[in-house]
Scaffold this motif. Structure first.
Motif, short mmCIF file in Angstrom:
data_model
loop_
_atom_site.label_atom_id
_atom_site.label_comp_id
_atom_site.label_asym_id
_atom_site.label_seq_id
_atom_site.Cartn_x
_atom_site.Cartn_y
_atom_site.Cartn_z
N PHE A 102 27.19 -5.12 -76.90
CA PHE A 102 26.12 -4.92 -77.89
C PHE A 102 26.57 -5.36 -79.28
CE2 PHE A 102 24.30 -1.52 -74.97
CZ PHE A 102 23.26 -2.34 -74.55
N VAL A 119 26.34 -7.33 -70.76
CA VAL A 119 25.35 -6.26 -70.69
C VAL A 119 24.61 -6.30 -69.36
CG1 VAL A 119 23.16 -5.44 -71.66
CG2 VAL A 119 25.05 -5.94 -73.16
N ARG A 152 30.34 -2.51 -72.23
CA ARG A 152 28.94 -2.56 -72.65
C ARG A 152 28.79 -2.34 -74.16
NH1 ARG A 152 23.70 -0.09 -69.73
NH2 ARG A 152 24.03 -1.92 -68.48
N SER A 183 27.11 -5.19 -66.38
CA SER A 183 27.76 -3.88 -66.38
C SER A 183 26.87 -2.88 -65.65
CB SER A 183 28.03 -3.40 -67.81
OG SER A 183 26.82 -3.19 -68.48
#
Length: 137
Positions: A112, A95, A108, A98
């Protein structure tokens, strides 16, 4: 000769004093949905680590410590904590590194998911560790 051969020959040896513009047909193809980028690979590994942490934590929490043995229940809890935390760290790195949003192919969205699954693994491992410590006392 095809147009591509002419373009390659013109770029390789242009006449003196003439600058050539790069045409769109010479550019590399865009990444497809099946292309495995480094972000997608990192997010996939993070999700797998977190998922194994969830399974091990769930098993450590579901099995009574006296049936399996106290050391193996503690080992499963610590393993679930470690794997869940590793999945969260890997998801966090993807994260943080990116540069685009979800759906651009940089991993991404998967990162998550790795953060969420890793958090569940950490919570299950923590609950199993607390229960094994309570049973040991």
């Amino acid at each position: 000769m095809s147009v591509r051969h002419l373009l390659v020959a013109a770029v390789a040896a242009p006449p003196a004093g003439i600058e050539l513009a790069v045409h769109a047909s010479v550019q590399p193809a865009a990444a497809t949905a099946l292309t495995m980028s480094s972000g997608r690979a990192g997010a996939s590994v993070g999700v797998l680590l977190g998922l194994v942490g969830v399974v091990v934590g769930g098993l450590a929490l579901a099995r009574p410590a006296r049936r399996v043995g106290l050391s193996s229940a503690r080992l499963g809890a610590v393993l679930a904590l470690t794997l869940g935390l590793a999945g969260m760290v890997l998801g966090g790195v993807v994260v943080a590194t990116s540069d685009s949003g979800i759906g651009t192919g940089n991993g991404r969205g998967g990162a998550f998911v790795a953060l969420a699954v890793g958090l569940v693994g950490v919570i299950l491992g923590g609950l199993a560790l607390a229960r094994s410590a309570r049973l040991a006392a």
